[in-house]
Design a protein around this motif. Structure first.
Motif, mmCIF file in Angstrom:
data_model
loop_
_atom_site.group_PDB
_atom_site.id
_atom_site.type_symbol
_atom_site.label_atom_id
_atom_site.label_comp_id
_atom_site.label_asym_id
_atom_site.label_seq_id
_atom_site.Cartn_x
_atom_site.Cartn_y
_atom_site.Cartn_z
ATOM 1 N N LEU A 35 0.824 -1.205 0.000
ATOM 2 C CA LEU A 35 0.000 0.000 0.000
ATOM 3 C C LEU A 35 0.859 1.256 0.000
ATOM 4 O O LEU A 35 2.078 1.203 0.163
ATOM 5 N N GLN A 39 -4.167 4.655 0.097
ATOM 6 C CA GLN A 39 -5.071 4.041 1.068
ATOM 7 C C GLN A 39 -5.430 4.984 2.219
ATOM 8 O O GLN A 39 -6.234 4.627 3.071
ATOM 9 N N VAL A 209 -7.264 -2.477 -1.641
ATOM 10 C CA VAL A 209 -5.854 -2.678 -1.328
ATOM 11 C C VAL A 209 -5.331 -3.835 -2.167
ATOM 12 O O VAL A 209 -6.067 -4.778 -2.478
#
Length: 228
Positions: A35, A39, A209
């Motif tokens: 990530l 995010q 994700v």
């Protein structure tokens, strides 16, 4: 009739998306995530409590000057809640390799790493294959010399097949392919990890994700950072 067709298409699309991510909850592979700032704010305590997630790769840098503005807080909190953490750099082939290395090393400190560095290779930046590969290999050698271990390479299955096949056999690979079927590379080589969806869901993260897992008999110990 059209309404029925639309409903069926929506149903199959939903099933297809679920098929890409259901492995996390139904198989025994070693899973992880990667990530970046996309995010937003992540609830790391919740992720740390998730027994299915064994590792995380965090975006540190891109090119010669870009730094992910969530990297510092993400790596500190991921460690606090017990996750094995690695860092990655998005490679830009037209930017001097030494500048990219300095940018990455300023963020990716060896003492913070549980996993070997990962280099994200997705674009040739308009270069021909030979010129691009010369650029990439120079950078990979600089990274290996600086960290005293070969980095992991992340790339898509199609990009690998058309650009890198047969050229990076000495490097470990994470291959991205968002499908139910496991990737099969054009040269038939083995690879360690498969990023199987870019639309995974996970408690503690708002929105999508990226999720990945180890292949076959490969294990987390293969990408552990060797502290000397």
């Amino acid at each position: 009739m059209n309404r029925i067709i639309i409903i069926l298409i929506s149903l199959f699309t939903f099933i297809g998306v679920r098929a890409q991510v259901e492995c996390e909850d139904t198989c025994g592979h070693v899973h992880g995530i990667d990530l970046s700032h996309y995010q937003g704010n992540v609830f790391w305590e919740t992720i740390g409590d998730n027994g299915h997630i064994h590792y995380v790769y965090l975006k540190a840098t891109e090119g010669g000057s870009r730094v992910d503005d969530k990297y510092k807080s993400n790596i500190d909190l991921a460690h606090r809640y017990g996750l094995k953490v690695g860092s990655y750099h998005f490679y830009r082939a037209r930017i001097p390799q030494e500048d990219q290395l300095k940018n990455f090393m300023a963020q990716c400190r060896p003492s913070d790493q549980d996993l070997i560095p990962m280099i994200d290779v997705e674009t040739k930046s308009g270069l021909g294959v030979e010129e691009f590969c010369d650029s990439l290999f120079k950078f990979l050698h600089l990274v290996e010399k600086s960290y005293r271990q070969k980095p992991l390479i992340y790339t898509g299955a199609n990009f690998y097949d058309h650009t890198l096949a047969g050229k990076i056999d000495s490097y470990r690979l994470m291959i991205a392919q968002y499908s139910r079927k496991e990737p099969r590379l054009i040269d038939g080589r083995d690879f360690e990890m498969w990023q199987y969806t870019g639309k995974g869901h996970l408690n503690g993260i708002n929105g999508y994700v990226d999720k990945s897992r180890f292949m076959g008999q490969h294990r987390l110990k293969e990408i552990r950072f060797r502290h000397r």
